[in-house]
Design a protein around this motif. Structure first.
Motif, PDB file in Angstrom:
ATOM      1  N   ASP A 740      54.230 -81.585  17.436  1.00 42.99           N
ATOM      2  CA  ASP A 740      55.431 -82.315  17.865  1.00 42.99           C
ATOM      3  C   ASP A 740      54.828 -83.700  18.024  1.00 42.99           C
ATOM      4  N   ASP A 741      54.043 -84.213  16.716  1.00 40.74           N
ATOM      5  CA  ASP A 741      54.026 -86.259  16.490  1.00 40.74           C
ATOM      6  C   ASP A 741      54.794 -86.492  15.344  1.00 40.74           C
ATOM      7  N   THR A 742      56.403 -86.769  16.309  1.00 40.53           N
ATOM      8  CA  THR A 742      57.336 -87.546  15.965  1.00 40.53           C
ATOM      9  C   THR A 742      56.331 -88.601  14.858  1.00 40.53           C
ATOM     10  N   ALA A 743      56.041 -89.309  15.475  1.00 41.62           N
ATOM     11  CA  ALA A 743      55.453 -90.585  14.849  1.00 41.62           C
ATOM     12  C   ALA A 743      54.512 -90.702  14.048  1.00 41.62           C
ATOM     13  N   LEU A 769      61.534 -89.523   2.447  1.00 44.44           N
ATOM     14  CA  LEU A 769      61.722 -91.239   3.032  1.00 44.44           C
ATOM     15  C   LEU A 769      63.401 -91.434   4.024  1.00 44.44           C
ATOM     16  N   GLU A 770      63.823 -90.788   3.437  1.00 48.57           N
ATOM     17  CA  GLU A 770      65.351 -90.432   3.502  1.00 48.57           C
ATOM     18  C   GLU A 770      65.780 -89.777   4.915  1.00 48.57           C
ATOM     19  N   ASP A 771      65.124 -88.904   4.839  1.00 50.72           N
ATOM     20  CA  ASP A 771      64.855 -87.496   6.066  1.00 50.72           C
ATOM     21  C   ASP A 771      63.995 -88.287   6.817  1.00 50.72           C
ATOM     22  N   ALA A 772      63.304 -89.115   6.563  1.00 55.99           N
ATOM     23  CA  ALA A 772      62.375 -89.763   7.932  1.00 55.99           C
ATOM     24  C   ALA A 772      62.895 -90.892   8.314  1.00 55.99           C
ATOM     25  N   MET A 773      63.795 -91.447   7.781  1.00 52.45           N
ATOM     26  CA  MET A 773      64.609 -92.884   8.323  1.00 52.45           C
ATOM     27  C   MET A 773      65.299 -92.080   9.116  1.00 52.45           C
ATOM     28  N   ALA A 774      66.337 -90.499   8.896  1.00 51.08           N
ATOM     29  CA  ALA A 774      67.535 -90.326   9.928  1.00 51.08           C
ATOM     30  C   ALA A 774      66.882 -90.298  10.534  1.00 51.08           C
ATOM     31  N   VAL A 775      65.934 -89.604  11.234  1.00 54.93           N
ATOM     32  CA  VAL A 775      64.929 -89.545  12.249  1.00 54.93           C
ATOM     33  C   VAL A 775      64.518 -90.389  13.292  1.00 54.93           C
ATOM     34  N   GLU A 777      65.902 -93.381  12.878  1.00 59.03           N
ATOM     35  CA  GLU A 777      67.146 -94.349  13.587  1.00 59.03           C
ATOM     36  C   GLU A 777      67.608 -93.094  14.885  1.00 59.03           C
ATOM     37  N   ARG A 778      67.834 -92.315  14.998  1.00 56.67           N
ATOM     38  CA  ARG A 778      67.968 -91.214  16.150  1.00 56.67           C
ATOM     39  C   ARG A 778      66.817 -91.796  16.989  1.00 56.67           C
ATOM     40  N   ARG A 779      66.026 -92.189  16.715  1.00 57.00           N
ATOM     41  CA  ARG A 779      64.644 -92.307  17.789  1.00 57.00           C
ATOM     42  C   ARG A 779      64.755 -93.915  18.482  1.00 57.00           C
ATOM     43  N   GLY A 780      65.386 -94.632  17.499  1.00 56.58           N
ATOM     44  CA  GLY A 780      65.620 -96.215  17.742  1.00 56.58           C
ATOM     45  C   GLY A 780      64.774 -97.142  17.765  1.00 56.58           C
ATOM     46  N   ASP A 781      63.400 -96.333  16.761  1.00 60.15           N
ATOM     47  CA  ASP A 781      62.143 -97.649  17.011  1.00 60.15           C
ATOM     48  C   ASP A 781      62.807 -98.419  15.818  1.00 60.15           C
ATOM     49  N   ARG A 782      62.331 -99.302  15.936  1.00 64.98           N
ATOM     50  CA  ARG A 782      62.504-100.450  14.479  1.00 64.98           C
ATOM     51  C   ARG A 782      61.885-100.321  14.108  1.00 64.98           C
ATOM     52  N   ASP A 783      60.156-100.321  14.161  1.00 63.49           N
ATOM     53  CA  ASP A 783      58.975-100.311  13.774  1.00 63.49           C
ATOM     54  C   ASP A 783      59.070 -99.077  12.565  1.00 63.49           C
ATOM     55  N   GLU A 784      59.285 -98.074  13.293  1.00 61.28           N
ATOM     56  CA  GLU A 784      59.168 -96.855  12.351  1.00 61.28           C
ATOM     57  C   GLU A 784      60.324 -97.114  11.365  1.00 61.28           C
ATOM     58  N   ILE A 785      62.238 -97.453  11.788  1.00 64.29           N
ATOM     59  CA  ILE A 785      62.739 -97.547  10.579  1.00 64.29           C
ATOM     60  C   ILE A 785      62.928 -98.777   9.485  1.00 64.29           C
TER      61      ILE A 785
END
Length: 879
Positions: A740-743, A769-775, A777-785
């Motif tokens: 369950d390591d989303t990052a 990448l669109e799927d990863a971007m959506a996740v 954005e839901r997490r609100g992690d700017r580095d990931e975005i």
């Protein structure tokens, strides 16, 4: 002088109107002819006629019209091979005097043979001799050659019988038997009488063209100066790292003469290579060093020595040579190919002599050999290096008794030898003519002020030792013992401890740590050892121990101290290196950007570190090998020395495996695989990654396993195997999902997308990448975005969706600008520039690339900056 006279030629020029004119010239190389410019100007046909009456078509290579000097290239396979190079000199006009005797051979009008009106004129040669006064014609910068030969009076008013002599090359003797070309005859003024010819000096022309291909071939960067100064003075050249010339160097005249001729005779046509081989201690290095000093006037650009045995790889030796050329560590090319090109470029810049010392196998020297004429090489070796092609070999034997006696006399003094010549001769006979043994024995005599008879008696007491002096290494060790026994006890102990050091040289600080003494005592004892000729000064606070003396010191350590004492001394030396490296490389960010003082230190110590690391591996000091190798990673990566990386990490992998240090083995396996990929041996890396997976699975660390799988996939993408990479990524993705390591999944998505893009599946890359971007954005992690955004921009770019690519990339650009990450911002701007370029917006592309270039220059990323400059240069102007 037959060799020189046969090189005088006639220059036959037919004008556009069909008229033939005759001038003189000289063959300065196999296909190069020097002449006067006015002999070749506006020629419809140009021929060179040799004294054997063969004629060869010629082309003008360059014309110095103001200086009236021309260089021609001559066609024809019948031209002679093996011509000795012409040596050039400039005339020093800063003081009054005269240059000469001088001579020239030309084809003047008064030597013309009667021929038909339509035939090409033919003239006999004439040789003139004379002197050049240095104070004449200073304003015009011409030389005045006064000759003793007087031709008969001209047949018509205003016509010089010297006509046609123009273009003759003027040579001058330097007083020691050498001859140098100094100028070209250009005209004869009737008003000065028949005994004065005007000569254009060659120095200005040579300085102008010295860096051209023909200039390097002709050695024009190697101008001597005439007249010679009345008293010899030290000769300096651009890049020299030789040891000093020994004032008591003895004889070897035949070897020096032969080697000197082999190294210089065809320097402009080939790369002379001389192998000096012989037994240890016979004086190969001394002779090579002395020869390099004596050839200073020829090799004016560089005379550089590198100890090949001390270098871990040929690349490491190449780095040493570049450092001797003055290339600082931070400017050393990081890419192996660029480094090799820079190395060859430095060798091409002028006449140089490269001394490759202590070569044991031909393959060690092969990568270091010059590729173009102008640099000669001396190789010293204990073998003949029979597989080294194109080499001339000189065997160096022990000195005969008269020369051995002369060497002893020069060290201990003629007066001492004269008082007891019989005893002196007895000593050198027992030492079997080995220069190293003679020098040590002579130094011992000087130190003890012992009589020759008493010293001979001491040698005779060592009957078994003396019997081993008949060409055996053990005789050298016996001579070492004589000096060793005269040391004070604390100095003798320190000398023994030097035997545990594996590097080529060492500092007083290292010696103090190894011998477990304070710095002041170490300095004092090193001074004593230097006085006894048991060590030598190798530079500022650096000392060197001869390899045989090192072996002898190790024997003394083994005989006089316990095995545990030796082991502890060795560990102290290794820990000195380990502590210094850890002090620097444990700092935050040091592996990405090593501290400046660490870089400077490592430039001096890198060879010693690796030599001691190899010794530690052989001694199974595995913990220390792992510790040092881990600290070395950042420094080696910074220098981009991939051969060095491979050698170090291969040792670290084995050491870590033996001690069961799984994390250390894992990291070293990844680094080793990367080094082999960068060395062009990527096919050797997959087994290393397979082993890395075995190791990480034994650690029961799924997160680390997924990391290894991801890097394995990246490696396979680099090998153009994206399908296999996707299999690795799928394994890693399964691990992240189980945990369950989303990052981790978001980080992996960019790697998966890169593989899809490599396969041309840009739509699949965009979907991932669109799927990863959506996740993200839901997490609100700017580095990931931001991570997803710039990779998604690349996918949209591949699909031709340039507006979408620009839109998704803009926040990534703003983010890196906001956090002031200049390297990251440069990357984002380069991606943006590429999008604009492919979208047909060159002005927008130019703005993005230009800002990126400014950042790359600021952060000192020269390779990337060069790439961006090339892109900018190729951008079209917008309509």
């Amino acid at each position: 002088m037959a060799e020189l006279t046969a090189r005088a030629v006639e220059i036959l020029r037919r004008s556009p109107a069909g008229r033939w004119n005759v001038g003189s010239g000289y063959l300065v190389g196999r296909r190069w002819v020097l002449s006067a410019a006015h002999n070749v100007m506006d020629a419809a046909t140009l021929l060179v006629r040799r004294v054997d009456e063969t004629e060869h078509p010629a082309e003008v290579v360059m014309v110095d019209e103001p200086g009236d000097i021309a260089l021609l290239s001559v066609a024809g396979d019948s031209l002679p091979d093996g011509l000795p190079p012409v040596r050039f000199a400039r005339v020093d006009r800063s003081r009054t005097g005269q240059v000469g005797p001088c001579w020239a051979i030309g084809f003047p009008r008064w030597k013309e043979r009667p021929r038909g009106p339509s035939e090409v004129p033919q003239r006999e040669s004439t040789q003139v001799s004379g002197f050049i006064p240095t104070g004449s014609n200073l304003r015009t910068n011409l030389l005045e050659l006064g000759v003793s030969l007087m031709p008969r009076s001209a047949g018509g008013r205003g016509v010089s019988e010297w006509q046609g002599m123009s273009g003759a090359l003027v040579f001058a003797h330097d007083g020691s038997g050498d001859e140098f070309a100094i100028g070209v005859v250009v005209e004869h003024h009737l008003s000065e009488g028949p005994s004065v010819l005007t000569v254009a000096p060659l120095d200005r022309w040579a300085d102008t063209v010295r860096d051209t291909p023909w200039g390097r071939e002709l050695g024009l960067g190697n101008l001597a100066s005439l007249p010679r100064p009345p008293h010899p003075r030290p000769f300096t050249s651009g890049h020299v790292n030789l040891s000093r010339s020994l004032p008591d160097f003895t004889d070897r005249d035949e070897a020096i003469a032969r080697a000197g001729a082999l190294l210089t005779d065809r320097l402009t046509e080939t790369c002379p290579l001389v192998v000096l081989h012989g037994m240890a201690g016979v004086g190969k290095t001394e002779l090579a060093n002395e020869l390099a000093h004596r050839l200073a006037a020829t090799f004016t650009h560089a005379r550089i020595r590198v100890d090949v045995a001390a270098a871990a790889t040929a690349d490491a030796a190449m780095v040493e040579v570049l450092a001797a050329f003055g290339v600082p560590g931070d400017e050393m090319p990081r890419d192996p190919g660029r480094r090799r090109r820079e190395y060859q470029s430095r060798l091409r810049q002028g006449p140089g002599l490269l001394l490759l010392d202590n070569v044991s196998e031909a393959r060690q020297a092969a990568p270091l050999l010059p590729e173009t004429p102008g640099t000669a090489v001396i190789v010293t070796s204990r073998t003949t290096l029979a597989s080294m092609d194109g080499a001339d070999r000189l065997r160096l034997d022990p000195l005969p008794d008269p020369e051995s006696l002369r060497l002893l006399e020069r060290v201990v003094g003629a007066e001492a030898v004269g008082r007891d010549r019989a005893s002196a001769l007895g000593i050198v006979e027992l030492l079997a003519g080995l220069p190293l043994a003679i020098r040590i024995a002579a130094a011992h005599l000087v130190m003890r002020r012992a009589s020759l008879a008493r010293y001979l008696s001491e040698l005779q007491d060592e009957t078994r030792r003396i019997s081993r002096l008949q060409g055996e290494d053990r005789g050298v060790r016996s001579s070492f013992e004589l000096s060793y026994r005269s040391l004070r006890p604390d100095t003798a102990r320190l000398f023994r401890h030097l035997g545990v050091l594996a590097g080529g040289d060492f500092t007083a600080e290292l010696v103090a740590r190894t011998g477990d003494v304070d710095d002041e005592d170490a300095e004092r004892m090193l001074g004593e050892l230097t006085d006894r000729h048991l060590i030598e000064v190798a530079g500022d606070d650096r000392y060197r121990l001869h390899d045989l003396l090192r072996l002898y010191a190790g024997e003394r350590m083994a005989d006089e101290e316990s095995a545990s004492a030796r082991q502890e001394a060795f560990r102290r030396a290794l820990n000195w290196y380990g502590d210094r490296l850890h002090e620097w490389m444990s700092r935050p960010g040091a592996h990405e950007q090593p501290p400046a003082d660490a870089i400077t230190w490592f430039a001096d110590e890198s060879l010693n570190v690796r030599a001691n690391l190899r010794a530690a591996a052989q001694a199974r000091e595995d913990g220390l090998v792992v510790r040092i190798a881990e600290s070395l990673y950042g420094l080696i990566f910074y220098r981009a020395h991939w051969e060095e990386m491979e050698a170090v990490k291969a040792l670290a992998v084995e050491a870590a495996r033996r001690v069961g240090d799984a994390p250390a083995e894992l990291g070293s396996l990844i680094h080793l695989a990367e080094a082999r990929r960068l060395l062009g041996r990527g096919d050797e890396a997959p087994p290393l990654y397979e082993r890395a997976l075995e190791v990480v699975r034994s650690m029961d660390d799924p997160g680390k396993e997924a990391w290894v799988l991801t890097h394995f996939g990246d490696f396979q993408c680099d090998l153009d195997q994206p399908e296999r990479a996707l299999d690795r990524y799928a394994e890693a993705q399964a691990i992240y999902r189980r945990r369950d390591d989303t990052a981790g999944e978001i980080w992996l998505a960019a790697h998966i997308a890169d593989a899809y893009r490599q396969l041309g599946r840009h739509a699949d890359a965009a979907r991932v990448l669109e799927d990863a971007m959506a996740v993200s954005e839901r997490r609100g992690d700017r580095d990931e975005i931001v991570w997803c955004a710039w990779h998604l921009a690349l996918a949209y770019d591949g699909l031709g969706r340039f507006a979408d690519a620009e839109a998704v990339l803009r926040p990534a650009v703003a983010f890196h600008r906001e956090i002031e990450n200049e390297a990251g911002l440069a990357t984002m701007l380069c991606i943006l520039g590429g999008i604009h370029r492919r979208a047909g917006r060159p002005s927008d592309a130019r703005r993005a690339y230009s800002e990126a270039l400014d950042l790359l220059v600021k952060i000192d990323a020269p390779t990337r900056a060069t790439e961006v400059r090339q892109i900018l240069a190729n951008l079209p102007e917008e309509n």
